[in-house]
Design an enzyme around this catalytic site. Structure first.
Site, short mmCIF file in Angstrom:
data_model
loop_
_atom_site.label_atom_id
_atom_site.label_comp_id
_atom_site.label_asym_id
_atom_site.label_seq_id
_atom_site.Cartn_x
_atom_site.Cartn_y
_atom_site.Cartn_z
N HIS A 265 0.67 -1.43 0.11
CA HIS A 265 -0.07 -0.09 0.06
C HIS A 265 0.86 1.33 0.04
O HIS A 265 1.96 1.14 0.51
CB HIS A 265 -1.07 0.03 1.29
CG HIS A 265 -1.98 0.88 0.97
ND1 HIS A 265 -1.88 2.42 1.41
CD2 HIS A 265 -3.48 0.65 0.67
CE1 HIS A 265 -3.24 2.87 0.89
NE2 HIS A 265 -3.90 1.85 0.64
N ASP A 316 -8.01 -5.08 -0.70
CA ASP A 316 -8.42 -5.86 -1.97
C ASP A 316 -8.31 -7.70 -1.56
O ASP A 316 -8.87 -8.23 -2.29
CB ASP A 316 -7.59 -5.72 -3.16
CG ASP A 316 -8.19 -4.33 -3.89
OD1 ASP A 316 -9.34 -4.29 -3.99
OD2 ASP A 316 -7.34 -3.64 -3.98
C1 LIG Z 1 -0.46 -0.70 -4.07
C2 LIG Z 1 0.92 -0.58 -4.63
C3 LIG Z 1 0.68 0.09 -6.04
C4 LIG Z 1 1.79 0.38 -3.88
O1 LIG Z 1 2.91 0.75 -4.43
P1 LIG Z 1 4.02 1.64 -4.04
O2 LIG Z 1 3.92 2.01 -2.46
O3 LIG Z 1 4.38 2.68 -4.79
O4 LIG Z 1 5.20 0.79 -3.88
P2 LIG Z 1 5.87 0.28 -5.15
O5 LIG Z 1 5.06 -0.25 -6.31
O6 LIG Z 1 6.74 1.44 -5.62
O7 LIG Z 1 6.94 -0.96 -4.45
C5 LIG Z 1 7.97 -0.83 -3.60
C6 LIG Z 1 8.78 -2.24 -3.54
O8 LIG Z 1 7.83 -3.23 -3.09
C7 LIG Z 1 7.42 -3.91 -4.15
N1 LIG Z 1 6.15 -4.31 -3.99
C8 LIG Z 1 5.05 -3.60 -3.59
N2 LIG Z 1 3.86 -4.30 -3.75
C9 LIG Z 1 4.41 -5.59 -4.23
C10 LIG Z 1 3.40 -6.66 -4.53
N3 LIG Z 1 2.08 -6.50 -4.02
N4 LIG Z 1 4.06 -7.53 -4.59
C11 LIG Z 1 5.32 -7.67 -4.72
N5 LIG Z 1 6.23 -6.92 -4.66
C12 LIG Z 1 5.66 -5.63 -4.21
C13 LIG Z 1 8.03 -3.50 -5.37
O9 LIG Z 1 8.44 -4.47 -6.28
C14 LIG Z 1 8.95 -2.64 -5.02
O10 LIG Z 1 10.20 -3.36 -4.77
P3 LIG Z 1 11.73 -2.92 -5.16
O11 LIG Z 1 11.91 -1.69 -4.54
O12 LIG Z 1 12.64 -3.97 -5.06
O13 LIG Z 1 11.52 -2.50 -6.71
C15 LIG Z 1 1.78 -1.81 -4.82
O14 LIG Z 1 2.12 -2.30 -3.40
C16 LIG Z 1 1.06 -2.75 -5.70
O15 LIG Z 1 0.99 -2.57 -7.00
N6 LIG Z 1 0.31 -3.71 -5.19
C17 LIG Z 1 -0.53 -4.92 -5.77
C18 LIG Z 1 -1.76 -4.31 -6.38
C19 LIG Z 1 -2.68 -3.96 -5.21
O16 LIG Z 1 -2.99 -4.61 -4.42
N7 LIG Z 1 -3.28 -2.83 -5.37
C20 LIG Z 1 -4.32 -2.34 -4.48
C21 LIG Z 1 -4.05 -1.14 -3.53
S1 LIG Z 1 -5.26 -1.03 -2.24
#
Ligand SMILES: CC(C)(COP(=O)(O)OP(=O)(O)OC[C@H]1O[C@@H](n2cnc3c(N)ncnc32)[C@H](O)[C@@H]1OP(=O)(O)O)[C@@H](O)C(=O)NCCC(=O)NCCS
Length: 379
Positions: A265, A316
């Protein structure tokens, strides 16, 4: 040419930037706390109803008896769809993506509201009530149309949660299912400046009407990084199939650098308080049906993700297995998110209209400068 004075520092994805102030909901990511207009989500999820929360989000306070009755009456009076909207739903190709369908059908609703451009608070509350009442009817009719079934007429005496399940399945839900679904609607109702709400506020900030702003919000919600995650969570659970496959499946996904849906998140650094309730619902729904497999796989997955990546489930994750055990088709999970979030979107649009400022940030220009224009034949 001199470089213009630099704009304020950019932050990727506006992380940590407060883009405006709002009293509708507040998230404390460090403490894992979510409040709606001052009330803790744990209290609302266990003691309140979705209708009461709708009133709260729009009016900054909980309703008294007559106010809640009034809102219920107005919702009941506007939950039927115009005949031509029903025909539109039936005419959409069966294989169409459910969020594309919702966006298209919802946008068409504005044709049946002659006063949609009136942005006064009184009229906006009328529109917000209409949309909150009609979203469940649209989504239930969409679900039935996908199975070649005619829509079920709403029963105005039911609350939104029970009515939705009734319209979708054509039979009254159990009290337990209706109460769990009602709490799910409360938990998904608002979450400060998430992507779809921010999109709604950007559109409303131009003084476009509520239909336009909500259509933008639906589009933003459809992406797999936002509301689209819940359907993908269930697809993943079905692919895993058995508890003993969980470890190898997740290790492979992480090795291939795939994102595991339902985890992580942008704000919470500890347990998402909504997941606490949804985990319990997933368990209860499994136990009630005598099939706790999806809950057990989810628990296993949760342990592995925490151990391997330090990531916790978001809203979710457990909503997927909860809805699955309620017999709701996978494609409807994200539209259902919208059935709840319409309350928060409209609350934010009301707040935006009440003290509007066009949302127009700057971009930090990083392209080249002073290039010499060459006529096309000389390039
Ligand atoms: C929600 C989300 C977009 C938040 O993203 P964020 O805070 O911007 O974090 P990032 O996408 O930049 O990820 C940071 C790190 O954690 C990892 N990470 C984050 N969420 C992850 C996941 N669900 N699965 C695997 N790795 C994940 C990323 O790969 C990244 O790793 P790295 O630094 O080695 O590249 C992200 O966690 C995600 O895509 N989750 C899956 C989709 C989801 O469940 N969305 C609903 C949100 S309520």
């Amino acid at each position: 040419m001199d470089k213009p004075k630099a704009v304020a520092t950019t932050t990727a994805g506006l992380r940590g930037v407060a883009a405006a102030s709002s009293s509708i909901s507040g998230v404390n990511g460090e403490k894992g706390e979510l409040i709606y207009q001052g009330y803790n989500i744990h209290d609302l999820a266990t003691k309140s109803t979705f209708e009461e929360v709708v009133f709260l989000l729009w009016n900054r306070r909980l309703p008294k008896h007559d106010e809640l009755d009034g809102l219920r009456k107005n919702i009941a009076a506007s939950c039927e769809l115009p005949e031509r909207i029903v025909s539109l739903i039936k005419g959409i190709p069966t294989g169409a993506d459910a969020m594309d369908t919702l966006r298209t059908v919802f946008s068409a609703l504005s044709f049946f509201d002659k006063d949609s451009r009136n942005l006064s608070r009184e009229n906006s509350i009328r529109v917000a009530t209409r949309l909150t009442a009609q979203f469940p009817t649209i989504v239930a009719a969409m679900g039935r149309a996908r199975e070649d079934l005619d829509p079920t007429r709403p029963k105005p005496e039911l609350n939104i949660a029970a009515n939705f399940l009734y319209m979708l399945k054509g039979k009254l839900p159990s009290d337990h299912d209706a109460r769990v679904f009602d709490a799910c609607l409360i938990l998904h109702a608002d979450h400060e400046f998430n992507a779809s709400t921010f999109a709604a506020r950007v559109v409303a900030g131009t003084l476009a009407d509520m239909y336009a702003a909500v259509t933008g919000a639906i589009a933003a919600l459809s992406g797999p990084l936002h509301g689209g995650a819940n359907t993908n969570v269930m697809k993943m659970l079905l692919e895993i199939g058995e508890v003993e496959n969980t470890e190898s499946y997740i290790k492979k996904a992480l090795f291939e650098k795939r994102k595991v849906m339902g985890f992580g998140h942008p704000v919470y650094r500890t347990e998402d308080p909504r997941a606490t309730h949804l985990r319990q619902f997933s368990k209860e729904m499994g136990e009630q049906a005598g099939n706790t497999k999806w809950y057990e796989i989810s628990r296993r997955l949760e342990d592995i993700m925490l151990r391997e990546k330090g990531l916790r489930p978001n809203v979710d994750f457990y909503s997927a297995s909860t809805y699955y055990m309620m017999g709701i088709p996978l494609e409807l999970y994200t539209p259902i998110f919208a059935v709840s979030r319409i309350s928060g979107w409209t609350g934010h649009i009301l707040e935006q209209y009440a003290d509007n400022k066009l949302i127009r940030p700057r971009a930090e220009y990083v392209g080249p400068r002073d290039l010499k224009y060459l006529p096309i034949d000389e390039r």
